[in-house]
Write a protein that holds these residues in place. Structure first.
Motif, PDB file in Angstrom:
ATOM      1  N   ASN A 105       0.848  -1.174   0.000  1.00  0.00           N
ATOM      2  CA  ASN A 105       0.000   0.000   0.000  1.00  0.00           C
ATOM      3  C   ASN A 105       0.891   1.234   0.000  1.00  0.00           C
ATOM      4  O   ASN A 105       1.386   1.664   1.034  1.00  0.00           O
ATOM      5  CB  ASN A 105      -0.905  -0.017   1.238  1.00  0.00           C
TER       6      ASN A 105
ATOM      7  N   VAL B 282       1.303   5.213  -1.914  1.00  0.00           N
ATOM      8  CA  VAL B 282       0.715   6.239  -2.757  1.00  0.00           C
ATOM      9  C   VAL B 282       1.706   7.390  -2.865  1.00  0.00           C
ATOM     10  O   VAL B 282       2.291   7.798  -1.866  1.00  0.00           O
ATOM     11  CB  VAL B 282      -0.603   6.762  -2.149  1.00  0.00           C
TER      12      VAL B 282
ATOM     13  N   VAL C 238      -5.302   9.647   2.199  1.00  0.00           N
ATOM     14  CA  VAL C 238      -3.887   9.312   2.183  1.00  0.00           C
ATOM     15  C   VAL C 238      -3.302   9.691   3.539  1.00  0.00           C
ATOM     16  O   VAL C 238      -3.426  10.837   3.970  1.00  0.00           O
ATOM     17  CB  VAL C 238      -3.146  10.057   1.053  1.00  0.00           C
TER      18      VAL C 238
ATOM     19  N   ARG D  90       0.267   6.089   2.535  1.00  0.00           N
ATOM     20  CA  ARG D  90      -0.567   4.908   2.289  1.00  0.00           C
ATOM     21  C   ARG D  90      -2.032   5.290   2.274  1.00  0.00           C
ATOM     22  O   ARG D  90      -2.427   6.289   2.873  1.00  0.00           O
ATOM     23  CB  ARG D  90      -0.322   3.860   3.364  1.00  0.00           C
ATOM     24  N   LEU D  91      -2.828   4.516   1.559  1.00  0.00           N
ATOM     25  CA  LEU D  91      -4.273   4.716   1.563  1.00  0.00           C
ATOM     26  C   LEU D  91      -4.851   4.118   2.831  1.00  0.00           C
ATOM     27  O   LEU D  91      -4.430   3.044   3.272  1.00  0.00           O
ATOM     28  CB  LEU D  91      -4.917   4.031   0.363  1.00  0.00           C
TER      29      LEU D  91
ATOM     30  N   LEU E 226       1.680  11.254  -4.595  1.00  0.00           N
ATOM     31  CA  LEU E 226       0.846  12.245  -5.258  1.00  0.00           C
ATOM     32  C   LEU E 226       1.556  13.590  -5.298  1.00  0.00           C
ATOM     33  O   LEU E 226       2.280  13.936  -4.363  1.00  0.00           O
ATOM     34  CB  LEU E 226      -0.471  12.442  -4.499  1.00  0.00           C
TER      35      LEU E 226
ATOM     36  N   SER F 142       3.965  11.272  -0.069  1.00  0.00           N
ATOM     37  CA  SER F 142       3.916   9.817  -0.213  1.00  0.00           C
ATOM     38  C   SER F 142       3.411   9.251   1.098  1.00  0.00           C
ATOM     39  O   SER F 142       3.627   9.817   2.167  1.00  0.00           O
ATOM     40  CB  SER F 142       5.286   9.241  -0.584  1.00  0.00           C
TER      41      SER F 142
END
Length: 151
Positions: A6, A8, A100, A81-82, A10, A79
């Protein structure tokens, strides 16, 4: 069963100023939202644009630093995790949210909205004074001898 992954990453612009609260245990938590835009050409050849608004939460020192240095419209790379959480709204309806959880971040751009730089020379200084001090050596293209490297 395999362990999940997991992660992410963005990059977008803050849609509002960062909101910082403190939990009952004294832990600070910062909430903000990023607007992330993408563009593509549709089948008809026309430019298509889409913007997604992603809620983010940053705990502790990470959130404090983000809140201190960015504001609405600032670009930010995050950066983490969801995370999905469930809660009840004021009417007692069960809701869920995906956000996030920010673990790391990088400031993007100068962070200054007036496009000036604190290191920019004033009008009475010569802009070439530092560039004259730089000496560029010509490096030949012979191979590196690995025995010369000290480690």
């Amino acid at each position: 069963m395999a362990k999940g992954f997991n992660k992410v990453i963005l990059m977008g612009n803050l849609t509002r100023d960062v909101e910082v609260r403190t939990t009952a245990s004294g832990q600070s938590v910062a909430n903000f939202s990023l607007a992330i835009s993408r563009s593509w050409r549709g089948q008809d050849g026309q430019q298509q644009d889409q913007t997604s608004f992603i809620n983010c939460v940053a705990w502790g020192k990470v959130g404090d630093i983000i809140a201190q240095y960015v504001h609405k419209g600032s670009p930010l790379l995050v950066s983490g995790r969801l995370d999905q959480r469930s809660y009840q709204d004021k009417d007692g309806n069960k809701r869920s949210a995906v956000e996030v959880v920010v673990e790391d971040f990088n400031f993007v751009g100068s962070g200054r909205s007036d496009n000036s730089s604190p290191s920019a020379p004033s009008s009475n200084q010569s802009t070439n004074s530092k560039s004259q001090d730089v000496v560029i050596e010509d490096i030949d293209d012979k191979p590196i001898d690995l025995s010369e490297i000290p480690f």
